[in-house]
Design an enzyme around this catalytic site. Sequence first.
Site, short mmCIF file in Angstrom:
data_model
loop_
_atom_site.label_atom_id
_atom_site.label_comp_id
_atom_site.label_asym_id
_atom_site.label_seq_id
_atom_site.Cartn_x
_atom_site.Cartn_y
_atom_site.Cartn_z
N THR A 323 0.85 -1.30 0.00
CA THR A 323 0.29 -0.10 -0.03
C THR A 323 0.56 1.23 0.13
O THR A 323 2.26 1.10 0.27
CB THR A 323 -1.38 -0.35 0.98
OG1 THR A 323 0.02 -0.08 2.37
CG2 THR A 323 -2.11 -0.97 1.14
N CYS A 324 0.36 2.49 -0.22
CA CYS A 324 0.89 3.39 -0.24
C CYS A 324 0.88 4.20 1.05
O CYS A 324 1.02 5.53 1.04
CB CYS A 324 0.03 4.88 -1.71
SG CYS A 324 0.72 3.81 -2.96
N ASP A 325 0.44 3.68 1.94
CA ASP A 325 0.91 4.38 4.25
C ASP A 325 2.77 3.98 3.62
O ASP A 325 3.21 2.95 3.44
CB ASP A 325 0.33 3.87 4.49
CG ASP A 325 -0.09 3.95 6.14
OD1 ASP A 325 1.02 4.55 6.82
OD2 ASP A 325 -1.08 4.36 6.19
#
Length: 376
Positions: A323-325
Amino acid sequence: MTERIREFLRSRREDGPCLVVDLEVVRENYLSFARALPDTRVFYAVKANPSPEVLKLLAGLGSCFDTASVAEIEMALAAGATPDRISYGNTIKKERDIARAYELGVRLYAVDCTEEVEKVARAAPGSKVFCRILCDGAGAEWPLSRKFGCEPSMAVDVLEYAHRLGLEAYGVSFHVGSQQANTEAWDQALASSAGIFRECAERGFNLSMVNLGGGFPTRYLKDVPAVEAYGASIFQALCRHFGNAIPETIIEPGRGMVGNAGVIEAEVVLISRKSADDDIRWVYLDIGKFGGLAETMDEAIRYPIRTPRDGDAVEPCVLAGPTCDSADVLYEKVPYPLPVSLSIGDKILIEGTGAYTTTYSAVAFNGFPPLKAYHI
Ligand SMILES: *Cc1c(COP(=O)(O)O)cnc(C)c1O
Protein backbone atom coordinates in the site's frame (compact mmCIF):
# COMPACT_ATOMS: atom_id res chain seq x y z
CA MET A 1 1.94 -26.26 6.78
CA THR A 2 -0.09 -29.38 6.14
CA GLU A 3 -0.34 -31.60 3.06
CA ARG A 4 -4.00 -30.58 2.69
CA ILE A 5 -3.05 -26.88 2.49
CA ARG A 6 -0.22 -27.63 0.03
CA GLU A 7 -2.64 -29.57 -2.17
CA PHE A 8 -5.23 -26.78 -2.02
CA LEU A 9 -2.70 -24.11 -3.00
CA ARG A 10 -1.42 -26.26 -5.87
CA SER A 11 -4.86 -26.21 -7.46
CA ARG A 12 -5.86 -22.62 -6.61
CA ARG A 13 -6.40 -20.45 -9.70
CA GLU A 14 -7.49 -17.06 -8.27
CA ASP A 15 -5.04 -14.18 -8.02
CA GLY A 16 -4.04 -12.32 -4.86
CA PRO A 17 -2.89 -13.25 -1.38
CA CYS A 18 -4.97 -15.72 0.58
CA LEU A 19 -5.22 -17.46 3.92
CA VAL A 20 -5.84 -21.20 3.97
CA VAL A 21 -6.94 -22.74 7.27
CA ASP A 22 -6.84 -26.49 7.84
CA LEU A 23 -9.84 -27.31 10.01
CA GLU A 24 -8.28 -30.63 11.01
CA VAL A 25 -5.60 -28.67 12.88
CA VAL A 26 -8.26 -26.59 14.66
CA ARG A 27 -9.98 -29.81 15.70
CA GLU A 28 -6.70 -31.20 17.10
CA ASN A 29 -6.06 -27.95 18.97
CA TYR A 30 -9.49 -28.05 20.57
CA LEU A 31 -8.98 -31.65 21.67
CA SER A 32 -5.53 -30.78 23.07
CA PHE A 33 -6.99 -27.97 25.19
CA ALA A 34 -9.77 -30.24 26.41
CA ARG A 35 -7.22 -32.94 27.34
CA ALA A 36 -4.66 -30.59 28.93
CA LEU A 37 -7.24 -28.80 31.08
CA PRO A 38 -9.84 -31.51 31.63
CA ASP A 39 -11.96 -29.74 34.25
CA THR A 40 -12.02 -26.44 32.38
CA ARG A 41 -14.63 -25.28 29.89
CA VAL A 42 -13.24 -23.89 26.63
CA PHE A 43 -14.66 -20.55 25.43
CA TYR A 44 -13.07 -19.94 22.01
CA ALA A 45 -12.24 -16.22 21.57
CA VAL A 46 -14.24 -15.56 18.40
CA LYS A 47 -12.25 -12.48 17.38
CA ALA A 48 -9.18 -14.60 16.52
CA ASN A 49 -10.97 -16.10 13.51
CA PRO A 50 -14.75 -15.79 13.28
CA SER A 51 -15.22 -17.73 10.05
CA PRO A 52 -18.45 -19.76 10.00
CA GLU A 53 -16.47 -22.94 9.28
CA VAL A 54 -14.28 -22.55 12.39
CA LEU A 55 -17.25 -21.63 14.60
CA LYS A 56 -19.35 -24.52 13.29
CA LEU A 57 -16.57 -27.03 13.83
CA LEU A 58 -15.97 -25.83 17.40
CA ALA A 59 -19.67 -25.66 18.23
CA GLY A 60 -19.96 -29.26 17.08
CA LEU A 61 -17.05 -30.29 19.30
CA GLY A 62 -18.80 -28.77 22.31
CA SER A 63 -16.87 -25.53 22.61
CA CYS A 64 -18.31 -22.42 24.22
CA PHE A 65 -17.60 -18.94 22.85
CA ASP A 66 -16.10 -15.70 24.19
CA THR A 67 -17.61 -12.82 22.21
CA ALA A 68 -16.94 -9.09 22.10
CA SER A 69 -20.04 -7.74 20.34
CA VAL A 70 -23.62 -8.54 19.36
CA ALA A 71 -22.37 -9.44 15.88
CA GLU A 72 -20.03 -12.06 17.33
CA ILE A 73 -22.84 -13.42 19.51
CA GLU A 74 -25.00 -13.77 16.40
CA MET A 75 -22.17 -15.53 14.57
CA ALA A 76 -21.76 -18.03 17.42
CA LEU A 77 -25.53 -18.65 17.50
CA ALA A 78 -25.62 -19.10 13.72
CA ALA A 79 -22.88 -21.70 14.06
CA GLY A 80 -25.05 -23.75 16.38
CA ALA A 81 -23.97 -22.60 19.85
CA THR A 82 -26.78 -22.24 22.37
CA PRO A 83 -26.86 -18.95 24.34
CA ASP A 84 -25.84 -20.70 27.57
CA ARG A 85 -22.50 -21.42 25.85
CA ILE A 86 -21.80 -17.77 25.06
CA SER A 87 -20.00 -15.21 27.21
CA TYR A 88 -20.18 -11.48 26.42
CA GLY A 89 -16.57 -10.96 27.47
CA ASN A 90 -15.99 -7.36 26.47
CA THR A 91 -15.90 -5.02 29.49
CA ILE A 92 -16.95 -2.09 27.28
CA LYS A 93 -20.53 -2.49 26.05
CA LYS A 94 -23.36 -0.17 25.07
CA GLU A 95 -26.39 -0.74 27.27
CA ARG A 96 -28.56 -1.42 24.22
CA ASP A 97 -26.09 -4.11 23.09
CA ILE A 98 -26.33 -5.75 26.51
CA ALA A 99 -30.13 -5.64 26.15
CA ARG A 100 -29.87 -7.25 22.71
CA ALA A 101 -27.54 -9.97 24.04
CA TYR A 102 -30.00 -10.61 26.88
CA GLU A 103 -32.83 -10.91 24.34
CA LEU A 104 -30.73 -13.46 22.48
CA GLY A 105 -30.43 -15.47 25.71
CA VAL A 106 -26.90 -14.57 26.85
CA ARG A 107 -26.58 -14.57 30.66
CA LEU A 108 -22.84 -14.20 31.25
CA TYR A 109 -21.12 -10.79 31.15
CA ALA A 110 -17.70 -9.30 31.87
CA VAL A 111 -17.38 -6.09 33.90
CA ASP A 112 -14.48 -4.16 35.40
CA CYS A 113 -16.21 -1.21 37.14
CA THR A 114 -19.43 -0.33 38.92
CA GLU A 115 -20.61 1.81 35.99
CA GLU A 116 -20.69 -1.27 33.75
CA VAL A 117 -22.36 -3.31 36.51
CA GLU A 118 -25.22 -0.78 36.53
CA LYS A 119 -25.72 -1.21 32.78
CA VAL A 120 -25.80 -5.02 33.09
CA ALA A 121 -28.17 -4.89 36.09
CA ARG A 122 -30.61 -2.74 34.09
CA ALA A 123 -30.34 -4.46 30.69
CA ALA A 124 -29.65 -8.08 31.71
CA PRO A 125 -31.23 -8.50 35.17
CA GLY A 126 -30.24 -11.56 37.16
CA SER A 127 -27.33 -12.46 34.88
CA LYS A 128 -23.94 -13.78 35.96
CA VAL A 129 -21.08 -11.30 35.94
CA PHE A 130 -17.35 -11.79 36.36
CA CYS A 131 -14.96 -8.98 37.14
CA ARG A 132 -11.80 -8.62 35.10
CA ILE A 133 -8.64 -7.73 36.99
CA LEU A 134 -5.46 -6.13 35.67
CA CYS A 135 -2.57 -8.42 34.86
CA ASP A 136 0.85 -7.09 33.92
CA GLY A 137 1.37 -9.31 30.85
CA ALA A 138 5.08 -9.89 31.47
CA GLY A 139 6.41 -12.61 29.19
CA ALA A 140 3.84 -12.03 26.47
CA GLU A 141 4.84 -11.10 22.93
CA TRP A 142 1.59 -9.25 22.42
CA PRO A 143 0.99 -7.81 25.91
CA LEU A 144 -2.36 -6.28 26.70
CA SER A 145 -2.54 -2.77 28.01
CA ARG A 146 -4.27 -1.36 31.07
CA LYS A 147 -7.37 -0.90 28.94
CA PHE A 148 -9.22 -3.82 30.56
CA GLY A 149 -9.53 -4.78 34.19
CA CYS A 150 -9.31 -3.11 37.58
CA GLU A 151 -7.10 -3.53 40.62
CA PRO A 152 -7.96 -6.71 42.58
CA SER A 153 -8.95 -4.66 45.64
CA MET A 154 -11.52 -2.78 43.55
CA ALA A 155 -12.86 -6.02 42.04
CA VAL A 156 -14.27 -6.96 45.44
CA ASP A 157 -16.32 -3.73 45.51
CA VAL A 158 -17.44 -4.20 41.90
CA LEU A 159 -18.62 -7.76 42.61
CA GLU A 160 -20.32 -6.75 45.87
CA TYR A 161 -22.17 -4.02 43.99
CA ALA A 162 -23.28 -6.57 41.37
CA HIS A 163 -24.50 -8.85 44.16
CA ARG A 164 -26.45 -5.97 45.73
CA LEU A 165 -28.07 -5.11 42.38
CA GLY A 166 -29.44 -8.64 42.03
CA LEU A 167 -26.84 -10.00 39.62
CA GLU A 168 -24.99 -13.23 40.33
CA ALA A 169 -21.43 -12.26 41.32
CA TYR A 170 -19.98 -15.23 39.50
CA GLY A 171 -16.22 -14.83 39.48
CA VAL A 172 -13.01 -13.23 38.32
CA SER A 173 -11.25 -13.04 34.96
CA PHE A 174 -7.87 -11.94 33.69
CA HIS A 175 -5.72 -12.24 30.57
CA VAL A 176 -2.00 -12.90 30.96
CA GLY A 177 -1.16 -11.30 27.60
CA SER A 178 -1.31 -12.88 24.19
CA GLN A 179 1.41 -15.25 22.94
CA GLN A 180 2.46 -15.88 26.52
CA ALA A 181 5.65 -17.97 26.54
CA ASN A 182 5.82 -18.35 30.33
CA THR A 183 3.74 -21.28 31.61
CA GLU A 184 3.88 -19.77 35.14
CA ALA A 185 2.28 -16.49 34.07
CA TRP A 186 -1.09 -17.44 35.58
CA ASP A 187 0.28 -17.84 39.12
CA GLN A 188 0.19 -14.22 40.28
CA ALA A 189 -3.28 -13.56 38.90
CA LEU A 190 -4.56 -16.76 40.51
CA ALA A 191 -3.14 -15.62 43.85
CA SER A 192 -5.05 -12.34 43.44
CA SER A 193 -8.18 -14.23 42.39
CA ALA A 194 -8.05 -16.42 45.51
CA GLY A 195 -7.75 -13.27 47.61
CA ILE A 196 -10.85 -11.83 45.93
CA PHE A 197 -12.75 -15.09 46.57
CA ARG A 198 -11.85 -14.90 50.29
CA GLU A 199 -12.78 -11.25 50.62
CA CYS A 200 -16.14 -11.74 48.89
CA ALA A 201 -16.92 -14.70 51.16
CA GLU A 202 -16.18 -12.48 54.17
CA ARG A 203 -18.64 -9.95 52.82
CA GLY A 204 -21.30 -12.62 52.66
CA PHE A 205 -21.42 -13.85 49.07
CA ASN A 206 -19.50 -16.62 47.33
CA LEU A 207 -17.85 -16.57 43.91
CA SER A 208 -17.71 -19.75 41.82
CA MET A 209 -15.60 -19.23 38.72
CA VAL A 210 -12.17 -18.13 37.54
CA ASN A 211 -11.85 -17.22 33.87
CA LEU A 212 -8.21 -17.90 32.97
CA GLY A 213 -8.44 -15.99 29.68
CA GLY A 214 -6.31 -16.65 26.62
CA GLY A 215 -2.61 -16.23 26.04
CA PHE A 216 -1.79 -19.78 24.90
CA PRO A 217 0.84 -19.38 22.19
CA THR A 218 1.28 -20.48 18.61
CA ARG A 219 4.66 -21.60 17.34
CA TYR A 220 6.17 -18.87 15.17
CA LEU A 221 9.97 -18.87 14.81
CA LYS A 222 10.72 -19.98 18.35
CA ASP A 223 9.52 -23.15 20.03
CA VAL A 224 6.79 -22.67 22.63
CA PRO A 225 5.83 -24.96 25.52
CA ALA A 226 3.15 -27.55 24.77
CA VAL A 227 -0.38 -26.94 26.00
CA GLU A 228 0.09 -29.80 28.50
CA ALA A 229 2.77 -27.72 30.26
CA TYR A 230 0.31 -24.83 30.60
CA GLY A 231 -2.37 -27.17 31.91
CA ALA A 232 -0.05 -28.64 34.53
CA SER A 233 1.27 -25.27 35.67
CA ILE A 234 -2.22 -23.76 35.93
CA PHE A 235 -3.50 -26.77 37.88
CA GLN A 236 -0.59 -26.47 40.33
CA ALA A 237 -1.26 -22.75 40.80
CA LEU A 238 -4.96 -23.45 41.40
CA CYS A 239 -4.06 -26.01 44.10
CA ARG A 240 -1.49 -23.64 45.63
CA HIS A 241 -3.91 -20.73 45.96
CA PHE A 242 -7.31 -22.38 46.38
CA GLY A 243 -6.30 -25.51 48.31
CA ASN A 244 -9.07 -28.09 48.22
CA ALA A 245 -11.69 -25.56 47.11
CA ILE A 246 -10.70 -25.29 43.45
CA PRO A 247 -13.28 -23.15 41.63
CA GLU A 248 -14.96 -23.81 38.32
CA THR A 249 -12.60 -22.58 35.57
CA ILE A 250 -12.85 -21.53 31.95
CA ILE A 251 -10.23 -20.66 29.33
CA GLU A 252 -10.60 -18.41 26.30
CA PRO A 253 -7.99 -19.46 23.75
CA GLY A 254 -7.91 -17.51 20.49
CA ARG A 255 -4.43 -17.63 18.97
CA GLY A 256 -3.70 -21.05 20.46
CA MET A 257 -6.83 -22.50 18.83
CA VAL A 258 -6.36 -21.31 15.25
CA GLY A 259 -2.92 -19.70 14.79
CA ASN A 260 -1.02 -22.77 13.61
CA ALA A 261 -3.93 -23.94 11.44
CA GLY A 262 -3.45 -21.21 8.83
CA VAL A 263 -0.96 -20.31 6.12
CA ILE A 264 -0.98 -17.20 3.95
CA GLU A 265 0.26 -17.43 0.41
CA ALA A 266 1.58 -14.12 -0.91
CA GLU A 267 3.55 -12.91 -3.91
CA VAL A 268 6.76 -10.92 -4.20
CA VAL A 269 5.82 -7.74 -6.11
CA LEU A 270 9.18 -5.95 -6.10
CA ILE A 271 12.73 -6.37 -4.82
CA SER A 272 14.91 -3.27 -4.79
CA ARG A 273 17.63 -1.35 -2.96
CA LYS A 274 17.74 2.25 -1.72
CA SER A 275 21.21 2.93 -3.18
CA ALA A 276 23.67 1.12 -5.44
CA ASP A 277 25.79 -0.10 -2.50
CA ASP A 278 22.91 -0.76 -0.08
CA ASP A 279 23.42 -4.16 1.52
CA ILE A 280 19.81 -4.42 2.61
CA ARG A 281 17.24 -5.30 -0.02
CA TRP A 282 13.63 -4.23 0.22
CA VAL A 283 11.17 -7.02 -0.54
CA TYR A 284 7.63 -5.78 -1.23
CA LEU A 285 4.82 -8.32 -0.95
CA ASP A 286 1.20 -8.15 -2.10
CA ILE A 287 0.17 -8.31 1.58
CA GLY A 288 1.11 -5.99 4.44
CA LYS A 289 -0.12 -4.47 7.67
CA PHE A 290 -3.45 -3.50 6.12
CA GLY A 291 -3.98 -6.79 4.30
CA GLY A 292 -3.99 -8.98 7.41
CA LEU A 293 -0.52 -8.74 8.95
CA ALA A 294 -1.43 -6.09 11.53
CA GLU A 295 0.27 -8.06 14.29
CA THR A 296 3.64 -7.15 12.81
CA MET A 297 2.99 -3.76 14.44
CA ASP A 298 6.14 -2.88 16.41
CA GLU A 299 7.46 -6.14 14.90
CA ALA A 300 5.68 -7.92 17.78
CA ILE A 301 4.83 -11.11 15.94
CA ARG A 302 7.52 -12.53 13.67
CA TYR A 303 6.03 -15.06 11.29
CA PRO A 304 7.97 -17.95 9.75
CA ILE A 305 8.29 -17.36 6.00
CA ARG A 306 8.92 -20.12 3.45
CA THR A 307 10.07 -19.39 -0.08
CA PRO A 308 10.52 -21.61 -3.12
CA ARG A 309 14.27 -20.88 -2.83
CA ASP A 310 14.82 -22.04 0.77
CA GLY A 311 18.26 -23.61 1.12
CA ASP A 312 19.98 -20.95 -1.01
CA ALA A 313 22.24 -18.34 0.67
CA VAL A 314 20.30 -15.69 2.58
CA GLU A 315 20.66 -11.93 3.01
CA PRO A 316 18.86 -9.57 5.42
CA CYS A 317 15.80 -7.91 3.87
CA VAL A 318 13.31 -5.29 4.89
CA LEU A 319 9.83 -6.66 4.28
CA ALA A 320 7.01 -4.31 3.31
CA GLY A 321 3.44 -4.36 2.06
CA PRO A 322 1.99 -3.03 -1.20
CA THR A 323 0.00 0.00 0.00
CA CYS A 324 0.90 3.68 -0.28
CA ASP A 325 1.09 4.09 3.50
CA SER A 326 4.67 4.45 4.71
CA ALA A 327 3.74 2.62 7.93
CA ASP A 328 3.13 -0.49 5.83
CA VAL A 329 6.53 -1.96 6.65
CA LEU A 330 6.60 -5.38 8.33
CA TYR A 331 10.16 -6.01 9.48
CA GLU A 332 12.80 -3.27 9.39
CA LYS A 333 14.22 -2.88 12.94
CA VAL A 334 15.23 -6.52 12.75
CA PRO A 335 15.57 -7.34 9.03
CA TYR A 336 14.40 -10.73 7.84
CA PRO A 337 16.90 -13.15 6.24
CA LEU A 338 15.59 -14.29 2.84
CA PRO A 339 17.30 -16.12 -0.05
CA VAL A 340 19.47 -13.95 -2.31
CA SER A 341 17.89 -15.78 -5.22
CA LEU A 342 14.35 -14.70 -4.27
CA SER A 343 12.73 -13.14 -7.35
CA ILE A 344 9.85 -10.91 -8.31
CA GLY A 345 6.78 -13.08 -8.89
CA ASP A 346 7.82 -15.78 -6.41
CA LYS A 347 5.05 -17.12 -4.17
CA ILE A 348 5.94 -17.23 -0.50
CA LEU A 349 4.18 -18.85 2.47
CA ILE A 350 3.66 -17.03 5.76
CA GLU A 351 3.03 -19.64 8.44
CA GLY A 352 1.14 -19.47 11.72
CA THR A 353 -1.35 -16.96 10.31
CA GLY A 354 -4.65 -18.61 11.27
CA ALA A 355 -5.33 -16.07 14.05
CA TYR A 356 -5.78 -12.29 13.92
CA THR A 357 -5.27 -11.90 10.16
CA THR A 358 -8.58 -11.87 8.25
CA THR A 359 -10.19 -9.85 11.05
CA TYR A 360 -7.48 -7.19 10.91
CA SER A 361 -7.58 -6.82 7.14
CA ALA A 362 -8.86 -3.47 5.80
CA VAL A 363 -11.99 -3.40 3.61
CA ALA A 364 -10.35 -1.73 0.62
CA PHE A 365 -7.49 0.49 1.70
CA ASN A 366 -5.78 1.69 -1.49
CA GLY A 367 -8.18 -0.50 -3.45
CA PHE A 368 -6.72 -3.75 -2.15
CA PRO A 369 -9.54 -6.19 -1.33
CA PRO A 370 -9.82 -7.82 2.13
CA LEU A 371 -7.76 -10.95 2.68
CA LYS A 372 -9.37 -13.94 0.96
CA ALA A 373 -9.72 -16.97 3.21
CA TYR A 374 -10.43 -20.63 2.56
CA HIS A 375 -11.25 -23.05 5.36
CA ILE A 376 -10.67 -26.60 4.25
C1 LIG B 1 -8.53 -11.64 22.73
C2 LIG B 1 -9.06 -12.27 23.94
C3 LIG B 1 -8.79 -13.62 24.18
C4 LIG B 1 -7.91 -14.47 23.30
O1 LIG B 1 -6.57 -14.26 23.55
P1 LIG B 1 -5.42 -15.15 22.89
O2 LIG B 1 -4.19 -14.61 23.44
O3 LIG B 1 -5.54 -15.00 21.41
O4 LIG B 1 -5.67 -16.56 23.30
C5 LIG B 1 -9.34 -14.19 25.32
N1 LIG B 1 -10.12 -13.47 26.15
C6 LIG B 1 -10.40 -12.17 25.95
C7 LIG B 1 -11.28 -11.45 26.90
C8 LIG B 1 -9.88 -11.53 24.84
O5 LIG B 1 -10.14 -10.25 24.64
